[in-house]
Design an enzyme around this catalytic site. Sequence first.
Site, PDB file in Angstrom:
ATOM      1  CD  GLU A 148      -2.776  -1.270  -0.013  1.00 37.74           C
ATOM      2  OE1 GLU A 148      -3.025  -0.226  -0.655  1.00 37.74           O
ATOM      3  OE2 GLU A 148      -3.196  -2.394  -0.355  1.00 37.74           O
ATOM      4  CG  HIS A 151      -1.075   1.027  -4.476  1.00 40.58           C
ATOM      5  ND1 HIS A 151      -1.076   0.880  -5.848  1.00 40.58           N
ATOM      6  CD2 HIS A 151      -1.615  -0.124  -3.975  1.00 40.58           C
ATOM      7  CE1 HIS A 151      -1.582  -0.307  -6.162  1.00 40.58           C
ATOM      8  NE2 HIS A 151      -1.908  -0.935  -5.053  1.00 40.58           N
ATOM      9  CD  GLU A 224      -3.292  -3.588  -7.104  1.00 43.93           C
ATOM     10  OE1 GLU A 224      -2.689  -4.240  -6.216  1.00 43.93           O
ATOM     11  OE2 GLU A 224      -3.871  -2.511  -6.880  1.00 43.93           O
TER      12      GLU A 224
END
Length: 295
Positions: A148, A151, A224
Site C-alpha cells: 500500500e 501505491h 498492482e
Amino acid sequence: MMRILLFVATNLAVVLVASITLSLFGFNGFMAANGVDLNLGQLLVFCAVFGFAGSLVSLFISKWMAKMTTGTQIITQPRTRHEQWLLQTVEELSREAGIKMPEVGIFPAYEANAFATGWNRNDALVAVSQGLLERFSPDEVRAVLAHEIGHVANGDMVTMALVQGVVNTFVMFFARIIGNFVDRVIFKNEEGHGIAYFVATIVAELVLGILASIIVMWYSRRREFRADEAGAHLAGTGAMIGALQRLRSEQGLPVHMPDTMKAFGINGGLKHGLAGLLMSHPPLEDRIDALRRRG
C-alpha cells in the site's frame, strides 16, 4: 501537484491534437455536408472540463469518502499493541519510501484487506481491515502495508484519477458526435436536438464506457504489479510472496469493501478470460509468479 499539472497539460495537448487530426481528415467537412454544424474543438474542451471534473473531485475527497464508506477509524493515539505496532510499521515504511507519514486507520471487516488513498503522496491514508491485523502474521501484515505504501509512493491514486478523466473526456466526446450524427444524418432532424440525439448519446456512452473501463482496469492491473514490486523492495520478496499466498488461501470469503474502494484494496482478481478484462486486480497467481521471476 506538479504531477497533476503535467498530466492535465499533456492531455490538453492530446485534446488539441485530436481536434486538429479530425479536421485534417475532413471530419468537420463530412459532418457539415450532412447538415451537422459541430465545432469539434469547443466540444472537446467542454467534454474535457466535465470529464476531468468528476474524477478530480473524487480524488480530492477520496480520503473522506474512504473513511465514510468503510467505517475506517483513524488511529491518533494507539490504544492497543496492534495499533502501536501498526503506526510504527507504517512510519518506518513511509520513511524508507521517501514519503510523509500517511494517516493510518483500521476498518471493521473479517476478510484480510487493506487500501491506500489520498490526493497527494504526502497526504494519504493507509487502512487495514481488523481481520488482516488480527489473523495475519506480523511479516505478512508488514508486506501488505509495504504494498500500500508502494501505491502511495508511486502516486497511483492521482494517476488513476487522471486516466479516468481522460477516458471520461473521450467517451463524452465521441458519444455526442455519434448522437449528432444519428439525429441529423439518419433521422434528418434539423431543429435542435431531437429524441434520437439523446437516445443515441446515452447508448453510445454506455457502450464506450464499457470499452473505456477495460482501458482503466488494464492500467489498474499494471499498477498492482508495480505496487507488489515496491512492496518486495520495502519488505522483502519472500515476505511479499508469502502475504499474497496467504491472501490467495482466503479467496472466496465475502468482501465487504464498497465497490468504489475495491480498486484500491490489495485483495482481488478472481476472474479470468473476458471477465478478467474488467477486474481491477490481476489474479494472485500471476502476481506471485511475477515476483518469483523478479527474484
